[in-house]
Design a protein around this motif. Structure first.
Motif, PDB file in Angstrom:
ATOM      1  N   GLU B 177     -44.302 120.779 -64.462  1.00 44.65           N
ATOM      2  CA  GLU B 177     -44.206 119.411 -64.981  1.00 44.65           C
ATOM      3  C   GLU B 177     -42.759 118.976 -65.151  1.00 44.65           C
ATOM      4  OE1 GLU B 177     -46.987 118.285 -68.194  1.00 44.65           O
ATOM      5  OE2 GLU B 177     -47.968 120.189 -67.827  1.00 44.65           O
ATOM      6  N   GLY B 178     -42.532 117.687 -64.979  1.00 48.39           N
ATOM      7  CA  GLY B 178     -41.237 117.099 -65.292  1.00 48.39           C
ATOM      8  C   GLY B 178     -40.093 117.549 -64.400  1.00 48.39           C
ATOM      9  N   LEU B 179     -40.354 117.725 -63.108  1.00 52.86           N
ATOM     10  CA  LEU B 179     -39.298 118.203 -62.208  1.00 52.86           C
ATOM     11  C   LEU B 179     -38.209 117.152 -61.998  1.00 52.86           C
ATOM     12  CD1 LEU B 179     -41.343 120.094 -59.456  1.00 52.86           C
ATOM     13  CD2 LEU B 179     -39.943 121.065 -61.292  1.00 52.86           C
ATOM     14  N   ASP B 180     -38.596 115.897 -62.023  1.00 53.82           N
ATOM     15  CA  ASP B 180     -37.645 114.818 -61.740  1.00 53.82           C
ATOM     16  C   ASP B 180     -37.561 113.894 -62.961  1.00 53.82           C
ATOM     17  OD1 ASP B 180     -36.160 112.692 -60.845  1.00 53.82           O
ATOM     18  OD2 ASP B 180     -37.383 112.291 -59.071  1.00 53.82           O
ATOM     19  N   ALA B 181     -36.500 114.037 -63.724  1.00 59.55           N
ATOM     20  CA  ALA B 181     -36.368 113.265 -64.963  1.00 59.55           C
ATOM     21  C   ALA B 181     -36.290 111.766 -64.671  1.00 59.55           C
ATOM     22  CB  ALA B 181     -35.135 113.709 -65.740  1.00 59.55           C
ATOM     23  N   ALA B 182     -35.807 111.410 -63.483  1.00 59.55           N
ATOM     24  CA  ALA B 182     -35.626 110.001 -63.151  1.00 59.55           C
ATOM     25  C   ALA B 182     -36.945 109.322 -62.771  1.00 59.55           C
ATOM     26  CB  ALA B 182     -34.644 109.858 -62.000  1.00 59.55           C
ATOM     27  N   ARG B 183     -37.930 110.121 -62.361  1.00 55.97           N
ATOM     28  CA  ARG B 183     -39.222 109.549 -61.966  1.00 55.97           C
ATOM     29  C   ARG B 183     -40.328 110.342 -62.661  1.00 55.97           C
ATOM     30  NH1 ARG B 183     -41.582 106.214 -58.229  1.00 55.97           N
ATOM     31  NH2 ARG B 183     -43.663 106.842 -57.554  1.00 55.97           N
ATOM     32  N   PRO B 184     -40.833 109.832 -63.771  1.00 52.47           N
ATOM     33  CA  PRO B 184     -41.848 110.583 -64.522  1.00 52.47           C
ATOM     34  C   PRO B 184     -43.037 110.942 -63.634  1.00 52.47           C
ATOM     35  CG  PRO B 184     -41.132 108.640 -65.748  1.00 52.47           C
ATOM     36  CD  PRO B 184     -40.512 108.547 -64.397  1.00 52.47           C
ATOM     37  N   ASP B 185     -43.634 112.116 -63.898  1.00 48.79           N
ATOM     38  CA  ASP B 185     -44.757 112.607 -63.096  1.00 48.79           C
ATOM     39  C   ASP B 185     -45.892 111.592 -62.960  1.00 48.79           C
ATOM     40  OD1 ASP B 185     -43.479 114.972 -62.806  1.00 48.79           O
ATOM     41  OD2 ASP B 185     -44.743 116.099 -64.201  1.00 48.79           O
ATOM     42  N   PHE B 186     -46.188 110.876 -64.069  1.00 50.40           N
ATOM     43  CA  PHE B 186     -47.385 110.011 -64.031  1.00 50.40           C
ATOM     44  C   PHE B 186     -47.300 108.967 -62.931  1.00 50.40           C
ATOM     45  CE2 PHE B 186     -44.702 107.533 -66.953  1.00 50.40           C
ATOM     46  CZ  PHE B 186     -44.857 106.254 -66.450  1.00 50.40           C
ATOM     47  N   MET B 187     -46.076 108.630 -62.512  1.00 48.70           N
ATOM     48  CA  MET B 187     -45.939 107.611 -61.464  1.00 48.70           C
ATOM     49  C   MET B 187     -46.536 108.073 -60.134  1.00 48.70           C
ATOM     50  SD  MET B 187     -42.278 105.823 -62.057  1.00 48.70           S
ATOM     51  CE  MET B 187     -41.973 104.803 -63.505  1.00 48.70           C
ATOM     52  N   ASP B 188     -46.536 109.385 -59.908  1.00 48.19           N
ATOM     53  CA  ASP B 188     -47.143 109.912 -58.685  1.00 48.19           C
ATOM     54  C   ASP B 188     -48.549 110.459 -58.919  1.00 48.19           C
ATOM     55  OD1 ASP B 188     -44.887 109.379 -57.033  1.00 48.19           O
ATOM     56  OD2 ASP B 188     -43.880 111.048 -58.013  1.00 48.19           O
ATOM     57  N   ALA B 189     -48.836 110.862 -60.148  1.00 50.26           N
ATOM     58  CA  ALA B 189     -50.130 111.500 -60.449  1.00 50.26           C
ATOM     59  C   ALA B 189     -51.235 110.466 -60.690  1.00 50.26           C
ATOM     60  CB  ALA B 189     -49.989 112.417 -61.654  1.00 50.26           C
ATOM     61  N   TYR B 190     -50.838 109.238 -60.993  1.00 42.97           N
ATOM     62  CA  TYR B 190     -51.824 108.184 -61.283  1.00 42.97           C
ATOM     63  C   TYR B 190     -51.477 106.919 -60.509  1.00 42.97           C
ATOM     64  CZ  TYR B 190     -53.176 111.546 -64.643  1.00 42.97           C
ATOM     65  OH  TYR B 190     -53.595 112.725 -65.177  1.00 42.97           O
ATOM     66  N   ARG B 191     -52.515 106.148 -60.208  1.00 47.61           N
ATOM     67  CA  ARG B 191     -52.298 104.855 -59.553  1.00 47.61           C
ATOM     68  C   ARG B 191     -52.646 103.756 -60.539  1.00 47.61           C
ATOM     69  NH1 ARG B 191     -55.177 107.597 -55.014  1.00 47.61           N
ATOM     70  NH2 ARG B 191     -53.602 108.058 -53.438  1.00 47.61           N
ATOM     71  N   ILE B 192     -51.794 102.785 -60.631  1.00 48.49           N
ATOM     72  CA  ILE B 192     -52.043 101.643 -61.513  1.00 48.49           C
ATOM     73  C   ILE B 192     -52.252 100.423 -60.626  1.00 48.49           C
ATOM     74  CG2 ILE B 192     -51.080 100.214 -63.354  1.00 48.49           C
ATOM     75  CD1 ILE B 192     -49.507 102.702 -64.281  1.00 48.49           C
ATOM     76  N   SER B 193     -53.433  99.830 -60.738  1.00 54.85           N
ATOM     77  CA  SER B 193     -53.787  98.741 -59.817  1.00 54.85           C
ATOM     78  C   SER B 193     -53.162  97.423 -60.249  1.00 54.85           C
ATOM     79  CB  SER B 193     -55.309  98.567 -59.773  1.00 54.85           C
ATOM     80  OG  SER B 193     -55.743  97.831 -60.908  1.00 54.85           O
ATOM     81  N   LYS B 194     -53.227  96.454 -59.355  1.00 54.44           N
ATOM     82  CA  LYS B 194     -52.912  95.074 -59.727  1.00 54.44           C
ATOM     83  C   LYS B 194     -53.944  94.613 -60.760  1.00 54.44           C
ATOM     84  CE  LYS B 194     -53.229  93.546 -55.477  1.00 54.44           C
ATOM     85  NZ  LYS B 194     -53.168  92.829 -54.192  1.00 54.44           N
ATOM     86  N   PRO B 195     -53.560  93.711 -61.669  1.00 60.15           N
ATOM     87  CA  PRO B 195     -54.544  93.228 -62.648  1.00 60.15           C
ATOM     88  C   PRO B 195     -55.527  92.237 -62.030  1.00 60.15           C
ATOM     89  CG  PRO B 195     -52.404  92.210 -63.040  1.00 60.15           C
ATOM     90  CD  PRO B 195     -52.214  93.182 -61.908  1.00 60.15           C
ATOM     91  N   VAL B 196     -56.711  92.149 -62.645  1.00 64.26           N
ATOM     92  CA  VAL B 196     -57.712  91.162 -62.247  1.00 64.26           C
ATOM     93  C   VAL B 196     -58.105  90.372 -63.500  1.00 64.26           C
ATOM     94  CG1 VAL B 196     -59.593  92.849 -62.493  1.00 64.26           C
ATOM     95  CG2 VAL B 196     -59.908  90.882 -60.989  1.00 64.26           C
ATOM     96  N   ARG B 197     -58.444  89.102 -63.331  1.00 71.08           N
ATOM     97  CA  ARG B 197     -58.670  88.204 -64.469  1.00 71.08           C
ATOM     98  C   ARG B 197     -60.139  88.139 -64.880  1.00 71.08           C
ATOM     99  NH1 ARG B 197     -55.134  84.890 -66.305  1.00 71.08           N
ATOM    100  NH2 ARG B 197     -53.098  84.725 -65.314  1.00 71.08           N
ATOM    101  N   ALA B 198     -60.348  87.985 -66.179  1.00 75.30           N
ATOM    102  CA  ALA B 198     -61.672  87.599 -66.677  1.00 75.30           C
ATOM    103  C   ALA B 198     -61.915  86.132 -66.303  1.00 75.30           C
ATOM    104  CB  ALA B 198     -61.727  87.770 -68.183  1.00 75.30           C
ATOM    105  N   ASP B 199     -63.177  85.703 -66.313  1.00 73.29           N
ATOM    106  CA  ASP B 199     -63.488  84.287 -66.117  1.00 73.29           C
ATOM    107  C   ASP B 199     -62.873  83.513 -67.282  1.00 73.29           C
ATOM    108  OD1 ASP B 199     -65.658  82.346 -64.654  1.00 73.29           O
ATOM    109  OD2 ASP B 199     -65.417  81.851 -66.777  1.00 73.29           O
ATOM    110  N   SER B 200     -61.997  82.557 -66.970  1.00 75.10           N
ATOM    111  CA  SER B 200     -61.208  81.932 -68.041  1.00 75.10           C
ATOM    112  C   SER B 200     -62.074  81.080 -68.971  1.00 75.10           C
ATOM    113  CB  SER B 200     -60.063  81.107 -67.453  1.00 75.10           C
ATOM    114  OG  SER B 200     -60.597  80.089 -66.636  1.00 75.10           O
ATOM    115  N   VAL B 201     -63.105  80.415 -68.435  1.00 74.33           N
ATOM    116  CA  VAL B 201     -63.965  79.583 -69.283  1.00 74.33           C
ATOM    117  C   VAL B 201     -64.773  80.468 -70.238  1.00 74.33           C
ATOM    118  CG1 VAL B 201     -65.788  77.849 -69.301  1.00 74.33           C
ATOM    119  CG2 VAL B 201     -64.105  77.855 -67.448  1.00 74.33           C
ATOM    120  N   LEU B 202     -65.354  81.530 -69.696  1.00 74.40           N
ATOM    121  CA  LEU B 202     -66.145  82.435 -70.527  1.00 74.40           C
ATOM    122  C   LEU B 202     -65.256  83.120 -71.566  1.00 74.40           C
ATOM    123  CD1 LEU B 202     -68.940  83.679 -71.045  1.00 74.40           C
ATOM    124  CD2 LEU B 202     -68.371  85.458 -69.362  1.00 74.40           C
TER     125      LEU B 202
END
Lengths: 394, 394
Positions: B177-202
């Motif tokens: 763990e933590g081999l590259d201090a400049a790039r935390p592991d989670f950035m490669d171990a997990y994918r974070i998607s673009k956000p999606v919206r709830a229906d604004s009226v509801l």
């Protein structure tokens, strides 16, 4: 949620029960069959040793036939003094623990999908760690669809390897389909992971015992890869009213030698292959989580949780056999009872899977309820035999 | 599996029940609250209109208190002639359909994880399509952990937007763990998607009605993003005995204005945003799946399944109110009953979510069972009000 929970990092009840499975150390054997359906778990549970009166056994059968018991308070579902422990958690997991021909085994029903497999593997391993158990031996017993001719409805596949197919949420699913004939949509709309292997010893033992037990008319095949998908529909190539951009996906998987499609096996094998922790976490990580650190202990895994765990004490209304009453841990295997601290350092998760073919994706054939019943019962006995013969080869 | 299934692409029982939810057209309203836990579904179900004798109502209350009914044969759970329909499928989904102040509504309990949300959205939409219903209006009512100070335990968050965090199975989790201090592991171990919206009226209607109904001591916040993770543990930044390479993940999410972490909301909003199909599938796709093609029908969605569906007929043991007996469809809304074929072309899935804060990830505080009970009951009434007031603003 009927109990008070004490910590948001690895939540447990005051008496040490893990949050979702609802069990605590002593209530889980380290040899486990995991299924999706509580009814299937109970079918397998009928083969466990009974040490009770005929009357009590009848009660259990009635309960099994009536389906899920609806026990939502964390108490034992069977009040009769049977040799089988059963707990149906409020989150929908059913754990049945007992002995088969004298060896402790558990059956755990987890529902569907990789998230439920994740709950099961992590919380079961946590419970076994707290009980000081060694290797966790897990056979997944599920159903799947087949992509190939030698896996007809009613046959069994025992994959050596599994990969996973997940939806790429950043793909624009509302775009027109098939814009680029040279690069089919599914290549961008889905991610196909590297394959991960089943435990080869457990796999081979499982295949051998299944072939011993199943009639010759039931093929037991281990030639193909398995694929676990994150949807029953889109990432398994089913065409519905949603714009899933999955045309060609199952043909591609079949061409990669994928024989079976389901939703859980990959995640079990993936977590098994990635445990235990190869290195203790850094002091910084442990301190951040309130853990005590042990800097000289590599490769011993760190304490699995950051909170105090209650001492392991037999419940006063213990419905379990009396043979272990001198032990505070109810269901370690004999080898674990005498395990040295050295062998504890090498405990692992050893996992394999057997899947019943419920559907043929080519012909669109589907299994009948009668075929399921026969196949499930015969296979169940072979799986229990595999778990108790595990010691003989290790 | 007690019924014969006829097609492996979109499996259904002979009487048109979808494979996992177990329901058929007429048994689901198009205004839906979806929860994880059958007990929570029953808590909300208690507010539905009752048109039965006091004795029959007592029976239902007894059943609700005893937890899951264990009905595994697809029949109605309530044999009494009540105004509430209830079906607990053998795959663990509970559907409760009735009326609230005269308007048809459903409550569907789906378990945990994105796979279960996928089953629910696709099969519910399929059932409504077959019934000729219009928009499907869905409020997710769940629990979550919070990362920020203005969402204390016991408050409510109504996110405008959700993103998802998924494990990258191709990452080498067994590396140090933590081999590259400049790039935390989670950035490669997990994918974070673009956000999606709830229906604004509801969403806006929901926030307004919640603020009307909840006491001023209960914050109702809609400032933060939600994140849905594919694990309760690794991709929610919990540190366990597994080498998850997730250190820093929750700090990163909090810095991105994520206030709440759970496991289902993103997938609901994602499927809602990606339906209906914007274009008819190509002739090749439809023919491959045995569907009849209608090349001139764009943008009408294609037939959602490839198999014949039984005509919609009231069951002979119908436990539902008699007010609709002249209709063959039991639970479309009034506007849908008179919908023209033109409006059918514009049917959508309109979704939003409200989440109870069960845990504070910073302080590690956890909600008590008593707090859950009070919060759940007050919120339930506000959600039902939101569903029935939906027509007023649309």
């Amino acid at each position: 949620m009927k109990t008070h929970i004490s910590d948001a990092n690895f939540p447990k009840s005051a008496d040490g029960r893990v949050y979702h499975l609802g069990i605590k150390p002593g209530e889980l054997a380290n040899r486990i069959i995991t299924v999706g359906d509580p009814a299937r778990a109970r079918t397998i549970g009928r083969y466990l040793d009974r040490q009770a009166t005929a009357k009590a056994v009848e009660n259990v059968q009635d309960q099994a036939e009536s389906g899920v018991s609806g026990n939502h308070n964390g108490a034992h579902a069977n009040d009769a003094p049977l040799s089988v422990f059963e707990l149906y958690s409020e989150r929908g997991f059913l754990t049945i623990t007992g002995t088969y021909k004298g060896t402790p085994v558990s059956i755990v029903s987890i529902g569907m999908g990789s998230a439920n497999m994740d709950f099961f593997v992590r919380e079961a391993r946590e419970v076994l760690d707290q009980a000081g158990a060694g290797d966790m031996v897990v056979i997944r017993f599920g159903s799947c669809g087949s992509l190939v001719d030698d896996l007809p409805v009613g046959s069994l596949t025992v994959p050596k390897t599994s990969l996973c197919v997940t939806r790429n949420y950043d793909f624009d699913f509302m775009q027109e389909e098939g814009l680029d004939a040279a690069r089919p949509d599914f290549m961008d709309a889905y991610r196909i992971s590297k394959p991960v292997r089943a435990d080869s010893v457990l796999h081979d033992l499982l295949v051998a015992i299944l072939r011993e037990h199943l009639p010759s008319s039931t093929p037991v095949v281990d030639e193909h890869l398995n694929a676990s998908a994150d949807s029953f529909y889109s990432s398994q190539g089913r065409i519905t009213s949603f714009p899933d951009h999955n045309t060609g996906l199952i043909d591609h998987l079949a061409a990669c030698n994928v024989g079976s499609l389901e939703m859980e096996t990959f995640h079990l094998l993936h977590l098994a292959a990635n445990w235990p922790r190869p290195h203790a976490p850094s002091t910084q990580v442990a301190e951040k989580n309130g853990q005590e650190t042990d800097q000289g202990a590599e490769p011993v895994p760190p304490p699995p949780t950051s909170i105090a765990v209650d001492p392991l004490i037999l419940p006063s209304d213990n419905p379990l056999p009396t043979q272990d009453t001198e032990e505070t841990i109810l269901y370690p295997s004999p080898q674990q009872k005498t395990a040295s601290s050295a062998s504890q350092q090498h405990k692992r998760i050893r996992a394999a899977a057997v899947q019943m073919i419920f559907a043929e994706r080519g012909s669109r054939a589907f299994i009948t309820p009668q075929e399921v019943e026969v196949l499930q019962e015969t296979t169940s006995k072979a799986l229990l035999e595999t778990l108790i013969r595990w010691e003989d080869v290790n």
